[in-house]
Every structure is written in structure tokens, then in C-alpha cells.
Design a protein around this motif. Structure first.
Motif, mmCIF file in Angstrom:
data_model
loop_
_atom_site.group_PDB
_atom_site.id
_atom_site.type_symbol
_atom_site.label_atom_id
_atom_site.label_comp_id
_atom_site.label_asym_id
_atom_site.label_seq_id
_atom_site.Cartn_x
_atom_site.Cartn_y
_atom_site.Cartn_z
ATOM 1 N N MET A 156 -66.198 -16.895 -50.727
ATOM 2 C CA MET A 156 -66.707 -16.501 -49.405
ATOM 3 C C MET A 156 -67.220 -17.706 -48.614
ATOM 4 O O MET A 156 -66.876 -17.889 -47.450
ATOM 5 N N LYS A 157 -68.042 -18.543 -49.306
ATOM 6 C CA LYS A 157 -68.597 -19.687 -48.573
ATOM 7 C C LYS A 157 -67.496 -20.666 -48.161
ATOM 8 O O LYS A 157 -67.619 -21.355 -47.160
ATOM 9 N N ASN A 158 -66.388 -20.665 -48.940
ATOM 10 C CA ASN A 158 -65.273 -21.549 -48.572
ATOM 11 C C ASN A 158 -64.562 -21.047 -47.323
ATOM 12 O O ASN A 158 -64.161 -21.837 -46.470
ATOM 13 N N ILE A 159 -64.426 -19.710 -47.227
ATOM 14 C CA ILE A 159 -63.802 -19.140 -46.025
ATOM 15 C C ILE A 159 -64.693 -19.422 -44.806
ATOM 16 O O ILE A 159 -64.199 -19.784 -43.738
ATOM 17 N N ILE A 160 -66.000 -19.285 -44.988
ATOM 18 C CA ILE A 160 -66.928 -19.541 -43.880
ATOM 19 C C ILE A 160 -66.844 -21.010 -43.437
ATOM 20 O O ILE A 160 -66.858 -21.307 -42.241
ATOM 21 N N THR A 161 -66.724 -21.922 -44.408
ATOM 22 C CA THR A 161 -66.607 -23.351 -44.077
ATOM 23 C C THR A 161 -65.343 -23.620 -43.256
ATOM 24 O O THR A 161 -65.373 -24.356 -42.261
ATOM 25 N N LEU A 162 -64.246 -22.988 -43.677
ATOM 26 C CA LEU A 162 -62.977 -23.118 -42.950
ATOM 27 C C LEU A 162 -63.126 -22.567 -41.526
ATOM 28 O O LEU A 162 -62.689 -23.191 -40.550
ATOM 29 N N LEU A 163 -63.777 -21.395 -41.422
ATOM 30 C CA LEU A 163 -63.987 -20.783 -40.107
ATOM 31 C C LEU A 163 -64.889 -21.649 -39.221
ATOM 32 O O LEU A 163 -64.670 -21.739 -38.012
ATOM 33 N N ALA A 164 -65.888 -22.295 -39.831
ATOM 34 C CA ALA A 164 -66.763 -23.176 -39.047
ATOM 35 C C ALA A 164 -65.937 -24.298 -38.418
ATOM 36 O O ALA A 164 -66.101 -24.617 -37.233
ATOM 37 N N GLY A 165 -65.022 -24.879 -39.183
ATOM 38 C CA GLY A 165 -64.138 -25.929 -38.659
ATOM 39 C C GLY A 165 -63.263 -25.402 -37.536
ATOM 40 O O GLY A 165 -63.066 -26.049 -36.506
ATOM 41 N N ASP A 196 -76.673 -23.160 -52.346
ATOM 42 C CA ASP A 196 -76.382 -24.585 -52.179
ATOM 43 C C ASP A 196 -77.574 -25.259 -51.505
ATOM 44 O O ASP A 196 -78.219 -24.645 -50.653
ATOM 45 N N PRO A 197 -77.876 -26.507 -51.862
ATOM 46 C CA PRO A 197 -78.968 -27.204 -51.185
ATOM 47 C C PRO A 197 -78.644 -27.441 -49.709
ATOM 48 O O PRO A 197 -77.482 -27.659 -49.353
ATOM 49 N N LEU A 215 -72.358 -23.003 -32.292
ATOM 50 C CA LEU A 215 -72.269 -21.905 -33.265
ATOM 51 C C LEU A 215 -71.670 -22.421 -34.576
ATOM 52 O O LEU A 215 -72.186 -22.142 -35.666
ATOM 53 N N ALA A 216 -70.586 -23.212 -34.470
ATOM 54 C CA ALA A 216 -69.935 -23.755 -35.671
ATOM 55 C C ALA A 216 -70.894 -24.648 -36.455
ATOM 56 O O ALA A 216 -70.965 -24.572 -37.687
ATOM 57 N N ALA A 217 -71.642 -25.479 -35.751
ATOM 58 C CA ALA A 217 -72.612 -26.361 -36.419
ATOM 59 C C ALA A 217 -73.696 -25.538 -37.105
ATOM 60 O O ALA A 217 -74.111 -25.854 -38.225
ATOM 61 N N SER A 218 -74.116 -24.443 -36.455
ATOM 62 C CA SER A 218 -75.129 -23.569 -37.044
ATOM 63 C C SER A 218 -74.603 -22.884 -38.294
ATOM 64 O O SER A 218 -75.275 -22.836 -39.329
ATOM 65 N N VAL A 219 -73.365 -22.349 -38.202
ATOM 66 C CA VAL A 219 -72.757 -21.666 -39.353
ATOM 67 C C VAL A 219 -72.643 -22.631 -40.536
ATOM 68 O O VAL A 219 -72.967 -22.275 -41.673
ATOM 69 N N LEU A 220 -72.230 -23.855 -40.269
ATOM 70 C CA LEU A 220 -72.045 -24.823 -41.365
ATOM 71 C C LEU A 220 -73.368 -25.163 -42.048
ATOM 72 O O LEU A 220 -73.430 -25.263 -43.276
ATOM 73 N N VAL A 221 -74.421 -25.309 -41.281
ATOM 74 C CA VAL A 221 -75.694 -25.679 -41.920
ATOM 75 C C VAL A 221 -76.342 -24.455 -42.586
ATOM 76 O O VAL A 221 -76.930 -24.566 -43.663
ATOM 77 N N ILE A 222 -76.173 -23.273 -42.002
ATOM 78 C CA ILE A 222 -76.802 -22.077 -42.574
ATOM 79 C C ILE A 222 -76.081 -21.639 -43.863
ATOM 80 O O ILE A 222 -76.721 -21.338 -44.865
ATOM 81 N N TYR A 223 -74.759 -21.630 -43.834
ATOM 82 C CA TYR A 223 -74.017 -21.092 -44.986
ATOM 83 C C TYR A 223 -73.526 -22.147 -45.966
ATOM 84 O O TYR A 223 -73.116 -21.828 -47.073
ATOM 85 N N TRP A 236 -65.611 -28.977 -49.380
ATOM 86 C CA TRP A 236 -66.084 -28.430 -48.097
ATOM 87 C C TRP A 236 -65.588 -29.258 -46.926
ATOM 88 O O TRP A 236 -65.271 -28.726 -45.853
ATOM 89 N N ARG A 237 -65.485 -30.576 -47.134
ATOM 90 C CA ARG A 237 -64.980 -31.445 -46.071
ATOM 91 C C ARG A 237 -63.530 -31.105 -45.726
ATOM 92 O O ARG A 237 -63.141 -31.002 -44.560
ATOM 93 N N THR A 238 -62.727 -30.934 -46.797
ATOM 94 C CA THR A 238 -61.311 -30.615 -46.604
ATOM 95 C C THR A 238 -61.154 -29.282 -45.879
ATOM 96 O O THR A 238 -60.370 -29.166 -44.931
ATOM 97 N N LEU A 239 -61.922 -28.274 -46.296
ATOM 98 C CA LEU A 239 -61.820 -26.948 -45.672
ATOM 99 C C LEU A 239 -62.202 -27.001 -44.193
ATOM 100 O O LEU A 239 -61.505 -26.458 -43.336
ATOM 101 N N PHE A 240 -63.326 -27.674 -43.902
ATOM 102 C CA PHE A 240 -63.774 -27.772 -42.503
ATOM 103 C C PHE A 240 -62.708 -28.474 -41.653
ATOM 104 O O PHE A 240 -62.387 -28.033 -40.542
ATOM 105 N N LEU A 241 -62.147 -29.555 -42.196
ATOM 106 C CA LEU A 241 -61.155 -30.315 -41.424
ATOM 107 C C LEU A 241 -59.845 -29.549 -41.248
ATOM 108 O O LEU A 241 -59.185 -29.677 -40.215
#
Lengths: 140, 147
Positions: free
Chosen positions: A1-10, A70-71, B24-32, B59-64
Motif C-alpha cells: 500500500m505504501k508503495n502505491i501511495i509513493t508512486l501516486l505521490a510522484g 516508517d521513520p 499535496l504530493a509533498a504532503s502525501v510523501l511525508v505523511i505516508y 521509494w525513490r524509484t517508485l516516486f520517480l
């Protein structure tokens, strides 16, 4: 789930860059070029982004972990070395020359622009020179 | 110097809404995920292999992937806005080198310092943002009007 959210954030970040106009270097230069017709749109991008991110960062301010355990890493440095200023000045110069900063260049790369590919490759080389050649040399 | 607003190109609503999505994206990344949406740091982190935490590259790969794939997704809803790049190949290379080197030396770019840092009210990021904005205005002026 957190991986999907990370992808969506990007993804949301990229969509925001496209909608805001930041992915168009001509528009970025229209903001940086204060001579003649000035396009203040980028200031609106900053206002919109900061107003929402301010709330997001406020929400995590006193939290040390996410709901996924996660920290939460927030930079705590307050020291201002000369590198912070010199590096930022160099970055600003490159930003003005091409009209690209890292995020929009990656979006334009994804859209298939070969100019963005050239820029991103040079950017990665620049990062590598700093982090892996100069920093390693300094440590010796 | 005659400063006047370029009204045909000025897009306050789209820029404000797009900016809010970035926030919003920056908020989602730091919150989740507990991470800062600083693009230069995310990219450079992919090249690190020593002293890294678990999931450092993931996480870097997924975000990118999300970021780079955003134009593809956007095209399902609307035609992609114009991307007008006037810089020559040589200028692109010089600019890319400066952006890559400068963001690492200065520990961040428009996203890390300009958006996340200012949102956190970080004095360091304010100094960095003022520095790259000021430099951007000066170099743009010199490049377009003086040289």
C-alpha cells in the motif's frame, strides 16, 4: 500500500508541474526574465504549493513515524555553510539558462523530449561529479 | 527596465491549482512515507550505495516512475501543454551540469528548498531559495539581454 501511495505521490507531483506550467521552459524563463513582459505565474505555483505543503508538514511536525511505521525524516540542520549559497547560485544559473529544474526536466523526459534527455543526463553527471568525485576526494 | 505583466501568458488559476497539487504530493510523501519531496535529492540518492537504509532505492524509484510517467497519464485527460525548449544542445549540457552540481552542493532545488523547506519555515531553505532565485534573475538577464 505504501508503495502505491509513493508512486501516486510522484504522479500527482508531475501532474501538478504540468498543470502549473512549470514543465514549459519558455514559461519559466518568462518568469525569470523581468525585462519586458513578465509572467508572474511561477509565484502562484509557489503560493499554491506552499499553502498545502505547510499543512502537510504541520501534520507530521510532532510525529516520528508514519502509519506504516516508517521513520519520518525531516532535515534538522540549521547551519548555513557557504556551500549552501554557492551551490544554490550555481543551480539558479543553470535553471535560468535552460528553463529547467530537476522535476520538470524529468516530466519533459517522460514526454519524450530529447532536449530534456540531454539536460537530465548532464544533470546526473553534475550530481555524480559532486557526490562521488569531489566529496570522495575531500575525504581522502 | 520596464516591468509589466505579460497578460496573455499569465495563468494564475492553473498555476495556483498545479501548485496545490505539488503541495499535496509533498504532503502525501511525508505523511505516508516519511520522506521529503526534493527531486534533486531523490535522483542523487539513487546513485548512493554505501550506508543506506532499507528501501532507500525502492521509494525513490517508485516516486520517480510516477513523476516521469505523469505526462503519459495526463494525456488520457487532455492534450499535453506546450513544452517549448529554446536552449541549444551546448546550453542544455552546461545548464544540466550546473543544476546537477549546484543542487548537490546546495543540498536541494526548487522542490526541496523552495517548496518543502519554505513550508517547514526552514531558515536554511529560505537562504537557498533567495540565492537561486536571485541568481536565476541575474543570469537570465545577462544571458538574454547583455551578452
Amino acid at each position: 500500500m505504501k508503495n502505491i501511495i509513493t508512486l501516486l505521490a510522484g504522479l500527482i507531483f508531475g501532474l501538478g508541474l504540468i498543470i502549473s506550467g512549470m514543465t514549459n521552459p519558455a514559461k519559466v524563463i518568462g518568469f525569470l526574465d523581468i525585462e519586458g513582459q513578465w509572467d508572474p505565474s511561477l509565484a502562484y505555483v509557489m503560493i499554491g504549493a506552499i499553502s498545502i505543503a505547510f499543512l502537510g508538514f504541520r501534520f507530521v511536525k510532532n510525529k516520528s513515524k508514519t502509519i506504516f511505521d516508517d521513520p519520518i525524516h525531516l532535515p534538522g540542520t540549521t547551519h548555513v555553510p557557504k556551500e549552501l549559497i554557492i551551490g544554490s547560485v550555481l543551480f539558479g544559473a543553470g535553471w535560468a539558462l535552460a528553463g529547467f529544474c530537476p522535476g520538470p526536466a524529468l516530466v519533459a523526459l517522460g514526454a519524450g523530449y530529447k532536449e530534456a534527455f540531454i539536460f537530465v543526463m548532464a544533470m546526473i553527471v553534475g550530481m555524480y561529479i559532486h557526490d562521488h568525485l569531489i566529496e570522495v576526494y575531500k575525504k581522502r | 527596465m520596464h516591468l509589466y505583466i505579460d497578460s496573455p501568458n499569465f495563468t494564475p488559476i492553473a498555476s495556483l491549482v498545479g501548485g496545490m497539487l505539488i503541495g499535496l504530493a509533498a504532503s502525501v510523501l511525508v505523511i505516508y512515507r516519511g520522506k521529503i519531496a526534493g527531486i534533486s535529492g531523490i535522483v542523487a540518492g539513487l546513485m548512493e550505495t554505501e550506508n543506506i537504509q532499507q528501501g532507500h532505492h525502492l521509494w525513490r524509484t517508485l516516486f520517480l516512475i510516477g513523476l516521469i510517467g505523469s505526462s503519459f497519464i495526463y494525456q488520457f485527460f487532455a492534450p499535453l501543454p506546450e513544452i517549448n525548449i529554446s536552449a541549444s544542445k551546448g546550453t542544455l549540457i552546461l545548464a544540466g551540469l550546473l543544476v546537477g552540481f549546484g543542487t548537490r552542493m546546495g543540498s536541494g532545488c526548487t522542490s526541496g528548498h523552495g517548496i518543502c523547506g519554505l513550508s517547514r519555515l526552514s531558515p536554511r531553505s529560505l537562504i537557498a531559495t533567495v540565492s537561486f532565485m536571485f541568481s536565476g534573475f541575474i543570469v537570465c538577464y545577462l544571458f538574454l539581454h547583455a551578452i
